[in-house]
Design a protein around this motif. Structure first.
Motif, PDB file in Angstrom:
ATOM      1  N   UNK A  56     -27.321  -8.360   2.581  1.00 47.38           N
ATOM      2  CA  UNK A  56     -28.685  -7.743   2.256  1.00 47.38           C
ATOM      3  C   UNK A  56     -28.986  -6.563   2.888  1.00 47.38           C
ATOM      4  N   UNK A  57     -28.065  -5.854   3.505  1.00 51.43           N
ATOM      5  CA  UNK A  57     -28.309  -4.751   4.074  1.00 51.43           C
ATOM      6  C   UNK A  57     -27.031  -3.589   3.617  1.00 51.43           C
ATOM      7  N   UNK A  58     -27.325  -2.657   3.208  1.00 52.22           N
ATOM      8  CA  UNK A  58     -26.317  -1.474   3.140  1.00 52.22           C
ATOM      9  C   UNK A  58     -26.853  -0.105   3.693  1.00 52.22           C
ATOM     10  N   UNK A  59     -25.836   0.738   4.031  1.00 52.39           N
ATOM     11  CA  UNK A  59     -25.925   2.084   4.470  1.00 52.39           C
ATOM     12  C   UNK A  59     -24.880   2.970   3.984  1.00 52.39           C
ATOM     13  N   UNK A  60     -25.199   4.274   3.936  1.00 52.05           N
ATOM     14  CA  UNK A  60     -24.652   5.385   3.358  1.00 52.05           C
ATOM     15  C   UNK A  60     -24.617   6.469   4.120  1.00 52.05           C
ATOM     16  N   UNK A  61     -23.595   7.161   4.132  1.00 52.70           N
ATOM     17  CA  UNK A  61     -23.354   8.466   4.578  1.00 52.70           C
ATOM     18  C   UNK A  61     -24.302   9.473   3.961  1.00 52.70           C
ATOM     19  N   UNK A  62     -24.958  10.417   4.575  1.00 48.36           N
ATOM     20  CA  UNK A  62     -26.127  11.355   3.798  1.00 48.36           C
ATOM     21  C   UNK A  62     -25.022  12.059   2.731  1.00 48.36           C
ATOM     22  N   UNK A  63     -23.865  12.394   2.949  1.00 54.54           N
ATOM     23  CA  UNK A  63     -23.091  12.971   2.027  1.00 54.54           C
ATOM     24  C   UNK A  63     -23.075  12.247   0.542  1.00 54.54           C
ATOM     25  N   UNK A  64     -23.171  11.054   0.526  1.00 58.04           N
ATOM     26  CA  UNK A  64     -23.095  10.290  -0.591  1.00 58.04           C
ATOM     27  C   UNK A  64     -23.995   9.519  -1.166  1.00 58.04           C
ATOM     28  N   UNK A  65     -25.247   9.475  -0.425  1.00 53.58           N
ATOM     29  CA  UNK A  65     -26.342   8.902  -0.737  1.00 53.58           C
ATOM     30  C   UNK A  65     -26.754   9.304  -2.105  1.00 53.58           C
ATOM     31  N   UNK A  66     -27.400   8.382  -2.895  1.00 55.76           N
ATOM     32  CA  UNK A  66     -27.650   8.590  -4.190  1.00 55.76           C
ATOM     33  C   UNK A  66     -26.385   8.540  -5.195  1.00 55.76           C
ATOM     34  N   UNK A  67     -25.333   8.621  -4.796  1.00 53.80           N
ATOM     35  CA  UNK A  67     -24.128   9.174  -5.688  1.00 53.80           C
ATOM     36  C   UNK A  67     -23.323   7.680  -5.784  1.00 53.80           C
ATOM     37  N   UNK A  68     -23.270   7.275  -4.463  1.00 53.24           N
ATOM     38  CA  UNK A  68     -22.307   6.013  -4.344  1.00 53.24           C
ATOM     39  C   UNK A  68     -23.150   4.660  -3.939  1.00 53.24           C
ATOM     40  N   UNK A  69     -22.578   3.403  -4.516  1.00 47.41           N
ATOM     41  CA  UNK A  69     -23.084   2.235  -4.320  1.00 47.41           C
ATOM     42  C   UNK A  69     -22.280   1.199  -3.997  1.00 47.41           C
TER      43      UNK A  69
END
Length: 124
Positions: A56-69
């Motif tokens: 239910x929860x995901x997190x991303x590094x700022x450098x990949x946010x919006x590009x990686x899923x």
């Protein structure tokens, strides 16, 4: 004994896409939160993305946010990393990892099991 096997790496031009897969065997997949990390030459291994045990929860590094899923499929004991709009600075060995924690953590020390890694190279 838990084993993790990554696949899907390769060479791609900047702006292209790749989908990494990681299969967990040896234990029940739903017991773990999962993470993707990467390590470029002469750099520290860094957190890329993570998904909680429940999914239910995901997190991303700022450098990949919006590009990686990141996503997971319990039925296939697998976690995936869809990487779009790749940049040369994304070039690294990518590792998947499993943690006994429920939530997503970003430190390598929070993960118990690691795959062998898969190379991603992005040309400019």
């Amino acid at each position: 004994q838990v084993q993790l096997v990554e696949s899907g790496g390769g060479l791609v031009q900047a702006g292209g896409s790749l989908r990494l897969s990681c299969v967990l065997s040896g234990r029940t997949f739903s017991m773990y939160s999962m993470g993707w990390f990467r390590q470029a030459p002469e750099k520290e291994r860094e957190f890329v993305a993570g998904i909680s045990r429940s999914g239910e929860s995901t997190e991303y590094a700022d450098s990949v946010k919006g590009r990686f899923t990141i996503s997971a499929d319990n039925a296939k004991n697998s976690v995936y990393l869809q990487m779009n709009n790749l940049k040369p600075e994304d070039t690294a060995v990518y590792f998947c990892a499993a943690s006994s924690w429920t939530a997503v953590f970003r430190m390598t020390g929070d993960y118990t099991y690691w795959g062998q890694g898969t190379q991603v190279t992005v040309s400019s």
